[in-house]
Design a protein around this motif. Structure first.
Motif, short mmCIF file in Angstrom:
data_model
loop_
_atom_site.label_atom_id
_atom_site.label_comp_id
_atom_site.label_asym_id
_atom_site.label_seq_id
_atom_site.Cartn_x
_atom_site.Cartn_y
_atom_site.Cartn_z
N GLY A 32 0.30 -1.38 -0.05
CA GLY A 32 0.14 0.26 0.15
C GLY A 32 0.43 1.41 0.03
O GLY A 32 0.75 1.96 -0.73
N GLN A 33 2.07 1.30 1.12
CA GLN A 33 2.57 2.48 1.10
C GLN A 33 3.62 3.06 -0.79
O GLN A 33 3.99 4.25 -0.60
CB GLN A 33 3.56 2.43 2.44
N THR A 34 3.85 1.56 -1.29
CA THR A 34 4.75 1.46 -2.03
C THR A 34 3.30 2.22 -3.36
O THR A 34 3.96 2.88 -4.15
CB THR A 34 5.19 -0.59 -2.88
N ILE A 35 2.71 2.16 -3.68
CA ILE A 35 1.54 2.53 -4.24
C ILE A 35 1.04 4.06 -4.37
O ILE A 35 0.66 4.75 -5.64
CB ILE A 35 0.12 1.89 -4.30
N VAL A 36 1.56 4.04 -2.93
CA VAL A 36 1.48 5.65 -2.84
C VAL A 36 2.17 6.56 -3.17
O VAL A 36 2.78 8.09 -4.10
CB VAL A 36 1.14 5.35 -1.29
N MET A 37 3.65 5.92 -2.80
CA MET A 37 4.92 6.63 -3.59
C MET A 37 5.30 6.54 -4.97
O MET A 37 5.93 6.90 -4.91
CB MET A 37 6.21 5.95 -2.40
N LEU A 38 4.52 5.43 -4.58
CA LEU A 38 4.25 5.91 -7.04
C LEU A 38 3.43 6.82 -7.41
O LEU A 38 4.25 7.88 -8.54
CB LEU A 38 3.71 4.50 -7.56
N VAL A 39 2.61 7.24 -6.49
CA VAL A 39 2.09 8.97 -7.13
C VAL A 39 2.53 10.18 -6.72
O VAL A 39 2.14 10.44 -6.85
CB VAL A 39 0.26 8.62 -7.20
N GLY A 40 3.57 9.62 -5.58
CA GLY A 40 4.62 10.73 -5.65
C GLY A 40 3.88 11.03 -4.19
O GLY A 40 4.50 12.23 -3.54
N GLY A 41 3.79 10.44 -3.21
CA GLY A 41 2.74 10.98 -1.95
C GLY A 41 3.34 9.63 -1.44
O GLY A 41 4.78 9.54 -1.24
N LEU A 42 3.05 10.46 0.25
CA LEU A 42 3.76 9.26 1.44
C LEU A 42 2.49 9.58 2.05
O LEU A 42 1.41 10.22 2.04
CB LEU A 42 4.59 10.57 1.86
N ASP A 43 2.37 8.26 2.53
CA ASP A 43 1.19 8.03 4.25
C ASP A 43 1.83 7.29 5.38
O ASP A 43 2.25 6.42 5.89
CB ASP A 43 0.06 7.02 3.35
N LEU A 44 1.88 8.73 6.26
CA LEU A 44 2.36 8.34 7.53
C LEU A 44 1.19 7.55 8.35
O LEU A 44 1.32 7.27 9.34
CB LEU A 44 2.94 9.40 8.07
N SER A 45 -0.18 7.57 7.98
CA SER A 45 -0.96 7.08 9.38
C SER A 45 -1.72 5.11 9.00
O SER A 45 -2.23 5.36 9.56
CB SER A 45 -2.54 7.87 8.10
N VAL A 46 -0.86 4.20 8.28
CA VAL A 46 -0.88 3.77 8.16
C VAL A 46 -0.34 2.60 9.74
O VAL A 46 -1.38 2.13 10.35
CB VAL A 46 0.08 2.89 7.00
#
Lengths: 322, 323
Positions: free
Chosen positions: B66-80
């Protein structure tokens, strides 16, 4: 067009002071004791460590970076300080101990700066790595909370002059120094320039590498200083003392109006932002509510603030386009 | 737009060099760490022990994807990490040890994942707020809501029929491995072979080009955040199935570890780079590494020190390779 009105140029600072006023009013309504001298002293005590570490975090954020390792630096400071002096040794041994931990903080910051500038690693990953390493060393040095710290450390930092703990004066002094450093010295202006637009800064002859190294070293130094104060408050060390300060200091900087893309922010905003965060648990405590409500409020305040800034920036950019 | 792919199309004929460069760097890390494990603890290099890593790594693989998918679109998810804790608490309390409640419990948790993902996605992609602050804010908020919901102490438990997916076996292989393997295959196919999957990559590389091509980049980004949060929720369910009880700190490590495995697997912070296979291998790598460290009877902090060094070194190696 340069905006000549101070409060218009620094509207983020105005927003956070308004937020502080709202929080303070809410505190007084929930329990009038909030505004009492004893509680205000407590509030200052609760704010000081976060306030000091946030000044350092602000330096990293100004150069368009981030320092996740500050909390771990505070933890390692706590662990070293609690094991450096053994029982029976004279109190003066505290002095070399404090010098050593400040040096450790600066070294961690310098290593962060090296990784980010020389190895070109993203600040997030570099400081994530050093965070893990520093946390590991803290655990190895002091596996369980405890250790020995001469009681005099508390007298030095926590004696209250009227209602204000001595360490709070140190915090105020650091804020003033940071303000002058950032606004009036060449290095300080370079920090803004490198964070605002690194390529332009380099073209005007500023060394981006040197500027980054200074910013991160200062961040590590401030974290170590905050760690020393933390030990003096608790009389004892803990290998996880700083855990929450990493993300909390970033929260303070964002609330205080620092832009995570670098180059924008004013240390004046940090004061109110620190008080807002510290006041939350203080007020909940006085109101007799469970302390965990602070997370709901903290998260909500952070999201609302960034929402306000986003609306403002979106409006600004549409104005520029038209 | 995508230099690596055009290169691959140009060199249509097979060469060892291009085949070699296709293998994620972390694959060699897994081999190295397996050899290390064999040296420090020869007894643990048995099929049943090695298979156990596919169970231990399950939550990290799922949340890492999931984190990889967000990073692919240039984002980051600190809430996981906060989502994992929330799901752990909610699942335990809703299901409350009753086998017949498992269905509704899982449904509630997945809906929670969608809600969090939609919130993060809309705030970050639609309102263009900085991802770091938004997801940090929602992480803190979710932590608070979780604490308020359970009143400060975890309640309930997970019944055996759900726990099977955490510690049971199907044909000698941990049940948890089937879960992540199935998710991996589905997501891999979507990312590689569907239009929307290709646009996930292109959005991270060049958002403007995607918009000019007439595709809705905002929608892609929101979708990425929703997948990350839903995968975090599934990861939370897997953690719960293994643990059987609730814990308020269970998700804490996943916040940074998910980013670490995505980065070790080849993801970059500016988007457009990342590998599902790499992330999966990186999660296995970390688990085997931790096991080797445990076998060496090192001090408690050494695991953290080595993890930090690996994250930094891994990124340095990735940087060198991509040049």
């Amino acid at each position: 067009v340069r905006n000549n009105l101070w409060f218009k140029r620094n509207d983020a600072v105005v927003v956070v002071y308004l937020a502080l006023i709202v929080v303070a009013i809410a505190g007084v309504i929930l329990n009038p004791v909030f505004i009492g001298p004893k509680n205000l002293g407590n509030l200052l005590e609760q704010s000081t460590a976060l306030g000091i570490v946030s000044i350092g975090q602000a330096m990293a954020i100004l150069v368009a970076g981030i320092d996740l390792s500050v909390g771990a630096t505070m933890s390692i400071t706590s662990a070293v300080l609690a094991t450096f002096v053994s029982k029976g040794q004279p109190d003066i041994m505290l002095l070399p101990a404090i010098l050593v931990v400040l040096l450790i903080g600066m070294v961690i910051g310098f290593i962060n700066g090296l990784g980010i500038t020389k190895l070109k690693l993203p600040p997030f990953v570099m400081t994530l790595g050093t965070m893990s390493i520093a946390n590991g060393f803290a655990l190895n040095i002091l596996p369980q909370p405890g250790g020995y710290v001469p009681k005099v450390i508390s007298a030095i930092f926590n004696t209250r002059i009227t209602i204000i703990p001595i360490a709070t004066f140190l915090w105020i002094l650091l804020l003033v120094v940071a303000f002058i450093f950032l606004k009036r010295t060449r290095t300080g202006r370079n920090i803004y320039a490198v964070g605002g637009n690194e390529k332009t800064a380099i073209l005007t002859g500023i060394s981006a590498i040197k500027t980054n190294l200074i910013a991160y070293t200062l961040s590590g130094f401030m974290a170590a200083l905050a760690g020393v104060y933390l030990v003096s408050r608790m009389y004892t060390g803990s290998p996880t003392a700083g855990t929450y300060f990493g993300l909390d200091s970033i929260t303070v900087c964002v609330l205080g109006g620092f832009n995570l893309f670098g180059g924008r922010g004013n240390v004046v905003g940090l004061v109110a932002a620190t008080f807002v965060l510290a006041a939350l648990s203080n007020i909940l405590n006085l109101a007799g509510l469970p302390p965990f409500y602070q997370y709901v409020l903290k998260g909500a305040i952070l999201l609302i603030t960034v929402f306000i800034f986003a609306l403002r920036n979106n409006r600004k950019s549409t104005v520029m386009e038209s | 737009m995508m230099p690596k792919d055009t290169e691959a199309i140009k060199n249509n004929n097979f060469s060892f060099k291009s085949a070699f460069s296709k293998i994620p760097t972390i694959f060699f890390g897994v081999i190295a760490v397996l050899i290390l494990l064999g040296i420090v603890s020869p007894n643990s290099v048995k099929p049943e022990h090695l298979l156990d890593f596919t169970r231990q790594a399950a939550p990290l693989i799922i949340v890492g994807i999931g984190q990889t998918i967000v990073m692919l679109v240039g984002g980051l998810d600190l809430s996981v990490g906060a989502v994992i804790t929330m799901i752990n608490i909610v699942a335990n309390q809703v299901i409350d040890g009753k086998p017949e409640n498992v269905g509704i419990g899982i449904f509630v948790c997945l809906v929670l994942g969608v809600v969090v993902g939609l919130f993060n996605g809309v705030m970050c992609a639609k309102l263009k707020m900085p991802t770091f602050v938004v997801t940090l804010g929602s992480a803190i908020f979710i932590k608070g809501v979780t604490l308020v919901y359970c009143g400060g102490a975890p309640l309930g438990s997970i019944p055996e029929n759900m726990r099977f997916w955490g510690n049971g076996f199907i044909a000698g292989i941990p049940a948890a491995a089937y879960v992540w393997a199935a998710l991996f295959v589905v997501i891999f196919i979507v990312i590689k072979f569907t239009t929307i999957g290709r646009y996930v990559f292109s959005t991270g590389v060049n958002e403007k080009a995607v918009i000019l091509a007439g595709y809705n980049a905002t929608k892609i980004k929101v979708l990425a955040y929703v997948s990350a949060a839903v995968l975090a929720a599934i990861s939370g369910l897997m953690v719960s199935a293994y643990m059987g009880t609730g814990s308020l700190v269970i998700g804490d490590d996943y916040q940074m570890n998910s980013i670490a495995v995505a980065v070790l697997g080849g993801a970059a912070f500016d988007g457009g780079r990342g590998s599902l296979t790499g992330t999966m291998l990186a999660a296995l790598f970390l688990m085997i590494m931790f096991s080797a460290i445990a076998a060496m009877n090192m001090k408690s902090g050494d695991q953290l020190i080595i993890k930090g060094i690996i994250v930094i070194l891994g990124l340095v190696l990735n940087n060198i390779k991509s040049k």
